[in-house]
Write a protein that holds these residues in place. Structure first.
Motif, short mmCIF file in Angstrom:
data_model
loop_
_atom_site.label_atom_id
_atom_site.label_comp_id
_atom_site.label_asym_id
_atom_site.label_seq_id
_atom_site.Cartn_x
_atom_site.Cartn_y
_atom_site.Cartn_z
N VAL A 159 -10.11 5.42 0.31
CA VAL A 159 -11.32 5.79 -0.44
C VAL A 159 -11.54 7.30 -0.37
N VAL A 160 -11.32 7.89 0.82
CA VAL A 160 -11.43 9.34 0.96
C VAL A 160 -10.40 10.04 0.06
N LEU A 161 -9.19 9.51 0.06
CA LEU A 161 -8.14 10.06 -0.79
C LEU A 161 -8.54 10.02 -2.26
N ALA A 162 -9.06 8.88 -2.71
CA ALA A 162 -9.49 8.75 -4.11
C ALA A 162 -10.60 9.73 -4.44
N THR A 163 -11.52 9.94 -3.51
CA THR A 163 -12.61 10.90 -3.73
C THR A 163 -12.06 12.31 -3.96
N GLY A 164 -11.10 12.71 -3.13
CA GLY A 164 -10.49 14.03 -3.30
C GLY A 164 -9.75 14.17 -4.62
N LEU A 165 -9.11 13.10 -5.06
CA LEU A 165 -8.38 13.15 -6.32
C LEU A 165 -9.32 13.28 -7.52
N VAL A 219 0.84 -1.20 0.00
CA VAL A 219 0.00 0.00 0.00
C VAL A 219 0.87 1.26 0.00
N ILE A 220 1.94 1.26 0.79
CA ILE A 220 2.83 2.43 0.84
C ILE A 220 3.46 2.66 -0.54
N SER A 254 -5.53 16.44 -15.48
CA SER A 254 -6.77 15.80 -15.06
C SER A 254 -6.67 14.28 -15.18
N LEU A 255 -6.08 13.82 -16.29
CA LEU A 255 -5.88 12.39 -16.46
C LEU A 255 -4.95 11.84 -15.38
N LEU A 256 -3.91 12.61 -15.04
CA LEU A 256 -2.98 12.19 -13.99
C LEU A 256 -3.70 12.06 -12.65
N PHE A 257 -4.55 13.03 -12.32
CA PHE A 257 -5.28 12.98 -11.05
C PHE A 257 -6.24 11.79 -11.01
N PHE A 258 -6.90 11.52 -12.14
CA PHE A 258 -7.78 10.34 -12.20
C PHE A 258 -6.95 9.06 -12.01
N GLY A 259 -5.78 9.02 -12.64
CA GLY A 259 -4.92 7.86 -12.48
C GLY A 259 -4.49 7.66 -11.04
N ILE A 298 -5.16 4.39 -8.53
CA ILE A 298 -4.11 3.75 -7.73
C ILE A 298 -4.54 3.67 -6.26
N ALA A 299 -5.14 4.76 -5.76
CA ALA A 299 -5.60 4.77 -4.37
C ALA A 299 -6.67 3.71 -4.14
N LEU A 300 -7.58 3.53 -5.10
CA LEU A 300 -8.62 2.52 -4.96
C LEU A 300 -8.05 1.11 -5.05
N VAL A 301 -7.05 0.92 -5.89
CA VAL A 301 -6.36 -0.39 -5.95
C VAL A 301 -5.71 -0.68 -4.60
N ALA A 302 -5.08 0.33 -4.01
CA ALA A 302 -4.47 0.16 -2.70
C ALA A 302 -5.52 -0.18 -1.64
N ALA A 303 -6.70 0.44 -1.74
CA ALA A 303 -7.79 0.12 -0.81
C ALA A 303 -8.22 -1.34 -0.97
N GLY A 304 -8.25 -1.81 -2.22
CA GLY A 304 -8.57 -3.22 -2.45
C GLY A 304 -7.53 -4.15 -1.86
N VAL A 305 -6.25 -3.79 -1.99
CA VAL A 305 -5.18 -4.60 -1.39
C VAL A 305 -5.33 -4.66 0.12
N ALA A 306 -5.64 -3.51 0.74
CA ALA A 306 -5.83 -3.48 2.19
C ALA A 306 -7.00 -4.37 2.61
N THR A 307 -8.08 -4.32 1.86
CA THR A 307 -9.28 -5.12 2.20
C THR A 307 -9.02 -6.60 2.01
#
Length: 470
Positions: free
Chosen positions: A346-352, A280-281, A448-453, A457-466
């Motif tokens: 998830v909060v991080l991804a929302t902000g991005l 995740v880090i 904008s594309l970079l921020f979406f990307g 990544i943040a959501l993938v990390a959330a999936g790894v944590a779960t």
């Protein structure tokens, strides 16, 4: 029979452990600060030392190569020869190299000093985190300590941009290096009074082949990722370094499997929490380095902010990160690290995603303030929870190694994320320019594309944590 340096009893290394934490965090502050404070000074520095764009890139790369390449070795040296001892040596080396950088009269002298700064940081960073885990063995106290640790890191990130602009304008580029000296001296003087002496013990033979191969692999990997930004993915230099990193990595794993006293016991990765935390880090590091790079450029190149204003506008993000880091220990106690980590991501991804919707004519209050606060809040919780997982269940004799792994994951992730996302954003911008889109809108489309990307990544990390929790 394998012998190691016997660590002091955890939790008994200081009778003033919260003061000790403050001093250790101050040293970590220097490492975080140095990653951003130099960027602002580069144009002035390049003009005075007659360095072109490629040479200026090496001012950053020389530090990153030494720091990222030597972190695992630095962590293991701390386990073998004493966490406090290696920490003090690392801080002293960092301070001396900072002074040398400030005194530089040529590009060669500066680049050598930057590499030495990286060596010092690679020794002090994992040793500092190892001392924190020993000072605070109880989960509740450790969560609070890591909350402070993360808050200091957030302050360091913001302070680097602000101090870089102020110091360079008022005192010249040399001051961004000299500022490390008095702070480092305070740390060196204070730490012996706050943390007990390392207990001497029998020292195992250092795994030299393992140290050489993993250091070479990490240096080649970071070098390849840095080369992507300058010459592209398919350039012979990039490909050669990538192949070297892969070959040395395979050699390292082979050596560690056969070594009676390995530099990195591969069994440490059976600790699921440690493995999940580091993955995740690595992912979050990639998302965040790309974010801060793009946000700074977007504000200056598209919105027309000067360097100091761009730094000031990142204060809300840093402030939210600090507040979230203070709240994180309570969340970890109530929800556990894996759930807190997934929620923070998830909060991080929302902000991005929110940030990705900002137009080329964005107003700070209307379009950037809200997502900045949400990103800071998510990042603060995620960073503390991931670090807590990455050092969970680690014994004192491997605390330095765990600290080295955490920092290595962050450095490699940052280099990888910046290389990939910056390339993707640039390609998107070029495509929009060729279609007749205005320069400002084209750059905004790329960012904008970079921020979406980064959000993905943040959501993938959330999936790894779960999945790791299950």
């Amino acid at each position: 029979m394998t012998t190691t340096l016997t660590p002091p009893v955890e939790g008994l290394r200081s009778t003033h452990r919260w003061w000790a934490l403050g001093v250790l965090a101050l040293a970590q502050f220097l490492v975080v600060l140095d990653a951003s404070i130099v960027n602002i000074a580069l144009p002035v520095l390049g003009e005075q030392l007659e360095m072109d764009t490629v040479a200026l890139a090496w001012v950053i790369t020389a530090y990153v190569l030494a720091f990222g390449g030597l972190l695992l070795l630095g962590g293991r040296l701390a386990d073998r020869y004493g966490h406090r001892r290696v920490f003090v040596i690392g801080v002293a080396g960092f301070v001396a190299a900072s002074a040398l950088a400030g005194l530089s009269v040529s590009s060669e002298m500066l680049l050598a000093a930057r590499a030495l700064q990286g060596v010092g940081a690679a020794l002090l960073a994992p040793a500092a985190l190892a001392l924190v885990t020993q000072l605070f063995p109880k989960p509740g106290d450790r969560a609070k300590a890591l909350g402070i640790w993360g808050g200091v890191a957030g302050i360091g990130s913001a302070a680097g941009v602000l101090l870089g602009g102020v110091l360079t304008s008022a005192f010249g580029w040399q001051s961004v290096f000299f500022v490390n000296v008095p702070v480092g001296v305070v740390v060196i003087v204070a730490i012996p009074f706050l943390v007990s002496r390392d207990i001497p013990g029998l020292r195992a033979k250092l795994d030299v082949p393992g140290a050489v191969t993993i250091t070479g692999a990490l240096v080649a990997a970071v070098g390849a990722l840095s080369a992507v930004e300058q010459v592209g993915f398919v350039h012979p230099l990039t490909l050669g370094l990538a192949i070297a990193a892969l070959g040395l990595g395979v050699a390292f794993v082979t050596i560690e499997r056969r070594s009676p006293e390995p530099l990195v016991p591969l069994g440490i990765f059976r600790n699921r929490n440690l493995t999940v935390g580091n993955v995740v880090i690595l992912l979050v590091g990639g998302a965040m380095v790309g974010l801060f790079f793009a946000l700074s450029v977007f504000m200056q190149a598209v919105l027309g902010y000067d360097a100091l204003t761009a730094g000031l506008t990142q204060l809300p993000l840093a402030g939210a990160l600090v507040v979230a880091a203070g709240v994180a220990p309570t969340l970890l106690t109530r929800l556990g690290a894996p759930r807190s980590l997934a929620g923070g991501l998830v909060v991080l991804a929302t902000g991005l995603v929110w940030l990705a919707l900002a137009p080329s004519t964005a107003d700070f209050v209307a379009h950037l303030l809200g997502p900045s606060i949400v990103i800071g809040a998510g990042l603060g919780v995620a960073f503390i929870a991931a670090t807590s997982l990455a050092v969970d269940g680690v014994q004192g004799g491997e605390a330095g190694l765990a600290g080295g792994l955490v920092n290595t994951s962050q450095q490699i992730g940052g280099a990888l994320g910046l290389a990939v996302m910056a390339t993707v954003a640039a390609s998107r911008t070029d495509a929009l320019l060729q279609s007749g889109t205005s320069s400002a809108d084209a750059m905004t489309g790329g960012f904008s594309l970079l921020f979406f990307g980064a959000a993905v990544i943040a959501l993938v990390a959330a999936g790894v944590a779960t999945l790791g929790r299950r």
